[in-house]
Scaffold this motif. Sequence first.
Motif, mmCIF file in Angstrom:
data_model
loop_
_atom_site.group_PDB
_atom_site.id
_atom_site.type_symbol
_atom_site.label_atom_id
_atom_site.label_comp_id
_atom_site.label_asym_id
_atom_site.label_seq_id
_atom_site.Cartn_x
_atom_site.Cartn_y
_atom_site.Cartn_z
ATOM 1 N N UNK A 1 -7.407 -4.887 2.121
ATOM 2 C CA UNK A 1 -6.303 -5.847 2.147
ATOM 3 C C UNK A 1 -6.873 -7.234 1.907
ATOM 4 N N UNK A 2 -6.543 -7.848 0.765
ATOM 5 C CA UNK A 2 -7.039 -9.177 0.413
ATOM 6 C C UNK A 2 -6.065 -9.793 -0.578
ATOM 7 N N UNK A 3 -5.741 -11.083 -0.394
ATOM 8 C CA UNK A 3 -4.768 -11.727 -1.284
ATOM 9 C C UNK A 3 -5.397 -12.187 -2.593
ATOM 10 N N UNK A 4 -6.740 -12.232 -2.714
ATOM 11 C CA UNK A 4 -7.419 -12.644 -3.941
ATOM 12 C C UNK A 4 -7.717 -11.381 -4.756
ATOM 13 N N UNK B 1 -4.102 -3.691 -0.895
ATOM 14 C CA UNK B 1 -2.918 -4.363 -0.358
ATOM 15 C C UNK B 1 -3.159 -5.861 -0.493
ATOM 16 N N UNK B 2 -2.076 -6.626 -0.845
ATOM 17 C CA UNK B 2 -2.220 -8.051 -1.117
ATOM 18 C C UNK B 2 -1.917 -8.927 0.090
ATOM 19 N N UNK B 3 -1.334 -8.379 1.154
ATOM 20 C CA UNK B 3 -1.071 -9.178 2.356
ATOM 21 C C UNK B 3 -0.921 -8.222 3.535
ATOM 22 N N UNK B 4 -0.595 -8.795 4.712
ATOM 23 C CA UNK B 4 -0.515 -7.987 5.917
ATOM 24 C C UNK B 4 0.599 -6.975 5.890
ATOM 25 N N UNK B 5 1.780 -7.365 5.351
ATOM 26 C CA UNK B 5 2.897 -6.426 5.302
ATOM 27 C C UNK B 5 2.585 -5.236 4.405
ATOM 28 N N UNK B 6 1.994 -5.522 3.233
ATOM 29 C CA UNK B 6 1.607 -4.418 2.352
ATOM 30 C C UNK B 6 0.555 -3.531 3.020
ATOM 31 N N UNK B 7 -0.319 -4.138 3.780
ATOM 32 C CA UNK B 7 -1.344 -3.344 4.466
ATOM 33 C C UNK B 7 -0.701 -2.373 5.449
ATOM 34 N N UNK B 8 0.318 -2.830 6.209
ATOM 35 C CA UNK B 8 1.002 -1.931 7.146
ATOM 36 C C UNK B 8 1.710 -0.798 6.411
ATOM 37 N N UNK B 9 2.335 -1.150 5.273
ATOM 38 C CA UNK B 9 3.004 -0.108 4.487
ATOM 39 C C UNK B 9 2.000 0.908 3.951
ATOM 40 N N UNK C 1 1.567 4.996 4.324
ATOM 41 C CA UNK C 1 1.663 5.864 3.158
ATOM 42 C C UNK C 1 0.415 6.718 2.964
ATOM 43 N N UNK C 2 -0.761 6.084 2.999
ATOM 44 C CA UNK C 2 -1.989 6.810 2.620
ATOM 45 C C UNK C 2 -2.821 7.235 3.809
ATOM 46 N N UNK C 3 -2.479 6.749 5.014
ATOM 47 C CA UNK C 3 -3.246 7.116 6.231
ATOM 48 C C UNK C 3 -4.745 6.949 6.010
ATOM 49 N N UNK C 4 -5.247 5.737 5.822
ATOM 50 C CA UNK C 4 -6.670 5.529 5.550
ATOM 51 C C UNK C 4 -7.524 5.849 6.776
ATOM 52 N N UNK D 1 -1.835 4.192 15.108
ATOM 53 C CA UNK D 1 -2.944 3.434 14.488
ATOM 54 C C UNK D 1 -3.745 2.646 15.516
ATOM 55 N N UNK D 2 -3.546 2.955 16.791
ATOM 56 C CA UNK D 2 -4.231 2.175 17.824
ATOM 57 C C UNK D 2 -5.747 2.316 17.726
#
Length: 673
Positions: A552-555, A576-584, A588-591, A618-619
């Motif tokens: 997750x990184x915006x750059x 993921x480009x931001x925190x919200x995308x990271x949560x999504x 989705x992919x369960x990293x 995810x705790x």
Amino acid sequence: MRLTRLPLLTGLSLRRRPQSSFRRQLSTLASAGVLLLALLSSLVSSWQASRQIRATLVEQGQRVAQSLAGQSALALMSGTGDNATDALRATLDFPDVIGVEIRSLDGQVLLTRGQARVNGALTLPAPSADAARLAAETSEAWHFIAPVVARRAASPFEVGEGRDELLGDVRVVQGKGTLRHMMAQVFFTNLAVSLSIAVLFVLAIRVLASRLTRPLTDLSEVMVRAERGDREVLAQASGTSDIEQMAHAFNRMITAQRGREDELQHHREQLEAAVRERTAELLQAKERAESANAAKSQFLARMSHELRTPLNAVIGYAQILKMDGGLTERQRVGLDNIHAGGEHLLTLIVDILDLARIEAGRIELFPGPVRPQSLLRSVADIVRLKAEEKGLAFNVRLADGVPAMVVADEKRLRQVLINLLGNAVKFTDGGHVTLVLRPGEGPTAAGCARLRFEVSDSGVGIAPEALERLFQPFEQAGEAHRRAAGTGLGLAISRQLVGLMGGDIHVRSQPGSGSLFWFEIDAAPAAEERTVRAVGHATPGYEGPRRRVLVADDVPVNRKMLCELLRQLGFEAHEAADGLQALDQVRLVAPDLVLMDVRMPGMDGLEATTELRRQAATARLPVIMVSANAAPEDQHRSLAAGADAFLAKPVDRARLLELLTEHLRLQWRASPA
């Protein structure tokens, strides 16, 4: 206003008041003296009177005994006591006579009355033929003895003079009751008279003392008022000349004191005004300095972030390209130079930020378990390549007696050693550079071991005038072409860091003879622990199923670089480009692990990590926070938000592999390069 200081006389009179007044002390002393004199006078008078009374009573007893002896002659001559009964009775009627006795010449008792036999055992001298006398004396009575003589009248028929005949003696016992009574009467009479005179004398003394001490009392009250702050008080001159002089001296002292106080008050007011003015100026200057310092800190933090972000891509892609096995030698040399240049630029940024934090007092140490042998090995791996490029012999020696594990800040300790060794390599053209770790000498803190680190070289040495400014910021010794490769901050920062560890860096050097830098620190021994590290430079690959990592990184360039690096290591990378995308993406992919940038638009990495920890699914998901802000406070905020680890940008590939290995529990088939 209170008096700030009084002379010695005033201070003593006010601070240490006597338990009683002078008048009382004088009266008490005079009374005691007069009473003692009266008592002694009474005793002497009583003793003198008792001698006279005793003499009178003894003389009286002798006359009584002599009179009885004259009346006892007929009884002794006739041998019967009836002729002396009336005489004995009359004798007993005398005051204090308690016993009488008549004895014949052969010692036989003819007649006795009263308590004469009580002292019969008393040995009395033989009676004298002359007159009555005191024969013996006890504590209770006198014993008198008088001879009984038959006097013969002159006869015309006798040729010679008639001679008196001794018939026996009489004994009279006279008690001492009258003597004791009269002595007591005389003593108490004298004592009463003496006490009466003493009382009159004491009263006179008290009146005189009151008149003498009244001026002193008035002066003392004036001093008390002055001590309480009465500025208008003055002493009235009265009494004897000495007391008048004391009053005048006190008045002069008070007048002078008032003048000094007025002057002091004037100066105090001026000083307070100057202090208020100066304080206001200092507060303004402090506010300006704090504002400038805050602006500087913000600027440095912003510049650090802005510089580390492109460096992350430069160093990251250099590391990725170097992993390609099909590179030509020229390409590999170029990538090495790009990588080295990026690392050097990162070192300059870190040095400047460290110096700024040291000056602001914001740098901290984070002690932890350190294995000295591993520390020396890691430092040697960094420095050895540069030393060998210059043809130098690089030696590392760990002396006996060094604990296998100690508690220290490994990062800062490594930073100091790399600075010292880097300078040694830079200023040495031939010979050797040596790093030695040995036990230090001298007393240490309880439960600690002293470690001595030495860095020596056979380089050009340092001139004496350069030694004085060697540890100052932005100062560099040596020739210009050697100084061009640094900022002059390494030694200044190193000395500050060693100072935080409780030691100091020392140097001994001469031009042309090389240099020796050393420092000592105290470190507590620690229990050994196992650490997992990814080592080696072979083809990547790990045991088990393929792991998924979310970046997750915006750059975009940073995101792409990390994903490509992870894919070359055998991971499945998602973006993921931001925190919200990271949560999504997590849903989705369960990293298996998330590399989360801190600063992102919308929801940043701290908020996203906090949300992950809030959800039960995810705790326990491993989250490694990645940020170009690498200050300790940034690391604290990341760990407080729930991150498992912190990774500073530019991302160091070896450190990334260590964290992946640790948190994913990987077993590498062949450690990646």
